[in-house]
Design a protein around this motif. Structure first.
Motif, mmCIF file in Angstrom:
data_model
loop_
_atom_site.group_PDB
_atom_site.id
_atom_site.type_symbol
_atom_site.label_atom_id
_atom_site.label_comp_id
_atom_site.label_asym_id
_atom_site.label_seq_id
_atom_site.Cartn_x
_atom_site.Cartn_y
_atom_site.Cartn_z
ATOM 1 N N MET A 1 -4.752 10.513 -2.347
ATOM 2 C CA MET A 1 -4.644 9.111 -2.836
ATOM 3 C C MET A 1 -5.299 8.042 -1.918
ATOM 4 S SD MET A 1 -0.989 7.254 -1.324
ATOM 5 C CE MET A 1 -0.713 5.400 -1.760
ATOM 6 N N ASP A 2 -5.511 7.145 -2.725
ATOM 7 C CA ASP A 2 -6.454 5.945 -2.050
ATOM 8 C C ASP A 2 -5.710 5.699 -0.981
ATOM 9 O OD1 ASP A 2 -6.859 4.023 -5.289
ATOM 10 O OD2 ASP A 2 -7.476 6.212 -4.557
ATOM 11 N N ASN A 3 -6.757 5.003 0.043
ATOM 12 C CA ASN A 3 -6.332 4.667 1.060
ATOM 13 C C ASN A 3 -5.413 3.381 0.928
ATOM 14 O OD1 ASN A 3 -6.532 2.934 3.774
ATOM 15 N ND2 ASN A 3 -8.190 4.259 4.168
ATOM 16 N N ILE A 4 -4.131 3.440 1.706
ATOM 17 C CA ILE A 4 -3.158 2.420 1.490
ATOM 18 C C ILE A 4 -3.917 0.972 2.034
ATOM 19 C CG2 ILE A 4 -1.281 3.817 1.668
ATOM 20 C CD1 ILE A 4 -0.740 2.220 4.437
ATOM 21 N N PHE A 5 -4.694 0.977 2.850
ATOM 22 C CA PHE A 5 -5.307 -0.228 3.346
ATOM 23 C C PHE A 5 -6.309 -0.862 1.957
ATOM 24 C CE2 PHE A 5 -4.476 1.878 7.058
ATOM 25 C CZ PHE A 5 -3.468 0.924 7.937
ATOM 26 N N THR A 6 -6.499 0.093 1.181
ATOM 27 C CA THR A 6 -7.387 -0.603 0.080
ATOM 28 C C THR A 6 -6.778 -0.868 -1.203
ATOM 29 O OG1 THR A 6 -9.193 1.025 0.716
ATOM 30 C CG2 THR A 6 -9.292 0.068 -1.511
ATOM 31 N N ARG A 7 -5.754 0.151 -1.744
ATOM 32 C CA ARG A 7 -5.097 -0.051 -2.762
ATOM 33 C C ARG A 7 -3.939 -1.225 -2.611
ATOM 34 N NH1 ARG A 7 -2.562 2.723 -7.693
ATOM 35 N NH2 ARG A 7 -4.148 4.515 -7.574
ATOM 36 N N TYR A 8 -3.276 -1.118 -1.490
ATOM 37 C CA TYR A 8 -2.143 -1.930 -1.205
ATOM 38 C C TYR A 8 -2.547 -3.428 -0.162
ATOM 39 C CZ TYR A 8 0.231 2.015 -3.115
ATOM 40 O OH TYR A 8 0.691 3.171 -3.997
ATOM 41 N N SER A 9 -3.788 -3.641 -0.421
ATOM 42 C CA SER A 9 -4.313 -4.555 0.704
ATOM 43 C C SER A 9 -3.329 -5.909 0.572
ATOM 44 C CB SER A 9 -5.717 -4.685 0.589
ATOM 45 O OG SER A 9 -6.232 -5.082 -0.598
ATOM 46 N N ARG A 10 -3.525 -6.436 -0.634
ATOM 47 C CA ARG A 10 -2.897 -7.778 -1.026
ATOM 48 C C ARG A 10 -1.330 -7.716 -0.614
ATOM 49 N NH1 ARG A 10 -7.812 -6.942 -1.486
ATOM 50 N NH2 ARG A 10 -9.162 -8.604 -2.824
ATOM 51 N N GLN A 11 -0.842 -6.513 -0.748
ATOM 52 C CA GLN A 11 0.577 -6.452 -0.365
ATOM 53 C C GLN A 11 0.913 -6.367 1.172
ATOM 54 O OE1 GLN A 11 2.890 -4.252 -4.095
ATOM 55 N NE2 GLN A 11 2.541 -3.061 -2.305
ATOM 56 N N LEU A 12 -0.076 -5.620 1.648
ATOM 57 C CA LEU A 12 0.174 -5.526 3.267
ATOM 58 C C LEU A 12 -0.006 -6.790 3.825
ATOM 59 C CD1 LEU A 12 -2.065 -2.209 3.672
ATOM 60 C CD2 LEU A 12 0.499 -2.400 4.098
ATOM 61 N N LEU A 13 -0.908 -7.841 3.403
ATOM 62 C CA LEU A 13 -1.010 -9.103 3.654
ATOM 63 C C LEU A 13 0.234 -9.941 3.601
ATOM 64 C CD1 LEU A 13 -4.633 -9.909 2.596
ATOM 65 C CD2 LEU A 13 -4.072 -9.558 4.977
ATOM 66 N N PHE A 14 0.993 -9.427 2.708
ATOM 67 C CA PHE A 14 2.109 -10.228 2.468
ATOM 68 C C PHE A 14 3.425 -9.814 3.021
ATOM 69 C CE2 PHE A 14 5.990 -10.960 -0.261
ATOM 70 C CZ PHE A 14 6.054 -12.265 -0.363
ATOM 71 N N TRP A 15 3.590 -8.444 3.012
ATOM 72 C CA TRP A 15 4.835 -7.918 3.664
ATOM 73 C C TRP A 15 5.202 -8.479 4.870
ATOM 74 C CZ3 TRP A 15 6.667 -6.836 -0.528
ATOM 75 C CH2 TRP A 15 6.394 -5.570 -1.358
ATOM 76 N N PRO A 16 6.665 -8.586 5.401
ATOM 77 C CA PRO A 16 6.955 -9.389 6.531
ATOM 78 C C PRO A 16 6.651 -8.418 7.521
ATOM 79 C CG PRO A 16 8.697 -9.098 4.931
ATOM 80 C CD PRO A 16 7.731 -8.412 4.188
ATOM 81 N N GLU A 17 6.410 -6.948 7.550
ATOM 82 C CA GLU A 17 6.031 -6.085 8.457
ATOM 83 C C GLU A 17 4.700 -5.147 8.071
ATOM 84 O OE1 GLU A 17 9.012 -4.272 10.842
ATOM 85 O OE2 GLU A 17 10.473 -5.514 9.682
ATOM 86 N N GLY A 18 3.887 -5.887 7.310
ATOM 87 C CA GLY A 18 2.704 -5.105 6.975
ATOM 88 C C GLY A 18 2.919 -3.598 6.550
ATOM 89 N N LYS A 19 2.149 -2.872 7.340
ATOM 90 C CA LYS A 19 2.131 -1.381 7.096
ATOM 91 C C LYS A 19 3.491 -0.728 7.122
ATOM 92 C CE LYS A 19 0.006 2.912 8.474
ATOM 93 N NZ LYS A 19 -0.779 3.632 9.385
ATOM 94 N N VAL A 20 4.489 -1.250 7.978
ATOM 95 C CA VAL A 20 5.731 -0.690 8.117
ATOM 96 C C VAL A 20 6.518 -0.801 6.826
ATOM 97 C CG1 VAL A 20 7.946 -0.825 9.307
ATOM 98 C CG2 VAL A 20 5.649 -0.952 10.659
ATOM 99 N N SER A 21 6.459 -2.174 6.223
ATOM 100 C CA SER A 21 6.935 -2.330 4.934
ATOM 101 C C SER A 21 6.476 -1.508 3.946
ATOM 102 C CB SER A 21 7.008 -3.919 4.551
ATOM 103 O OG SER A 21 7.355 -4.629 5.425
#
Length: 344
Positions: A1-21
């Motif tokens: 799988m793609d690194n989650i920090f790449t694929r979901y980078s814009r979501q990670l910035l948005f989520w209330p708890e980032g990577k945890v969310s």
């Protein structure tokens, strides 16, 4: 799988708890019932967002008239008469291969809905059938699985979120199933933009539930008309019926509804009848059917169904014995065709 920090980078910035969310989201399973206009848009959002598993359920095949608003299908799907669940799975797997896609080429009914949705964290309404919505509501309350209602027709749409033991249920809001001739997409049309607006509201509320940001959940039912620029909010929380037979008394009338050996239903506004045997153990041998039909008409075989033109009717037969008969709304004709061509 793609690194989650790449694929979901814009979501990670948005989520209330980032990577945890994002990790919470990646453990969730969602069932979408109906992969048409709303369902394809919902599936697209959730697969791109990165849930763990998506179950998609639809009884129909792709037709050219679907392409105006059902975003996961193309002309090749329509030409090849691909079941919607299969065509959607193919597109979704290409979008995000890390998400498990489970397809059901099924007519949702009292016999199979519990097995389909069990273990889901959320059910999303992509159907255009009110009776199925009451069935979803029953199983939602029985299994304590939240579901999000959505409906569109013409330029209008509405949606609300139903959480067992926390909100009123669908039957609190609509105590009795409508028996009149309500407007449908097949009688008054539908604007593709309202589909995506309602699906986006549904998907947004779904994401809030899935990452457990319950404080952000919308408590109102919304209704809008995109052509007339109307937008209304209704205090859905005030609709709780203390005598509700479903969420208060736990009488699951639609889930416990008894059927004959065959379930016969009209496909909304499409001059078509569906007959489905209620015995789920049936698996047809297509080679036997082809032998029986060989002197009747030209047969088209796919991995999922047989198609044949018979008199004025277009027949689509699935391996579980379900038959779509295009060209009639007469149940007696449909039963006669089924008995003659498939059997009892």
């Amino acid at each position: 799988m793609d690194n989650i920090f790449t694929r979901y980078s814009r979501q990670l910035l948005f989520w209330p708890e980032g990577k945890v969310s994002q990790e919470q989201l990646s453990k969730k399973t969602v069932t979408i019932i109906g992969i048409g206009a709303l369902g394809t848009a919902l599936a697209n959002h959730l697969v791109r967002a990165g849930i763990k598993e998506l179950r998609i359920v639809d009884r129909d095949i792709v037709e050219e008239s679907n392409l105006q608003r059902q975003m996961l299908f193309d002309e090749q799907d329509a030409r090849n008469h691909i079941p919607k669940a299969i065509a959607a799975k193919q597109k979704l797997s290409a979008i995000n291969s890390a998400v498990k896609i489970v397809d059901y080429i099924e007519d949702v009914n009292t016999n199979n809905i519990e097995a389909i949705v069990s273990g889901s964290d959320l059910i999303l309404d992509g159907t255009d059938n009110m009776r199925i919505r009451y069935l979803i509501n029953d199983i939602s309350i029985k299994l304590a699985i939240p579901w999000i209602y959505g409906g569109v027709v013409h330029s209008r749409g509405m949606t609300t979120t139903i959480i067992p033991n926390k909100t009123p249920c669908f039957r609190c809001l609509f105590p009795n199933i409508e028996t009149g001739h309500a407007e449908t997409c097949d009688t008054v049309g539908v604007l593709s933009t309202v589909v995506h607006i309602i699906a986006s509201y549904q998907a947004t509320e779904a994401l809030k539930l899935l990452i457990e940001d319950t404080e952000a959940l919308r408590e109102e039912m919304i209704q809008l008309d995109v052509w007339k620029n109307d937008f209304d909010e209704f205090p859905f929380q005030n609709s709780l019926n203390k005598e509700c037979p479903c969420c208060q008394k736990r009488n699951f009338d639609f889930l416990n509804m008894k059927h004959s050996a065959q379930l016969i239903s009209s496909l909304c506004g499409r001059d078509s009848i569906q007959i489905a045997p209620m015995n789920e153990a049936i698996t047809l041998n297509f080679d036997d059917i082809i032998t029986r039909w060989s002197n009747i008409g030209k047969i088209e075989k796919t991995p999922y169904l047989l198609r044949m033109k018979y008199d004025d009717y277009q027949l689509s037969l699935f391996k579980n014995g379900r038959l779509l008969i295009h060209g009639t709304t007469d149940t007696m004709i449909a039963k006669r065709l089924y008995s003659t061509l498939v059997g009892e």
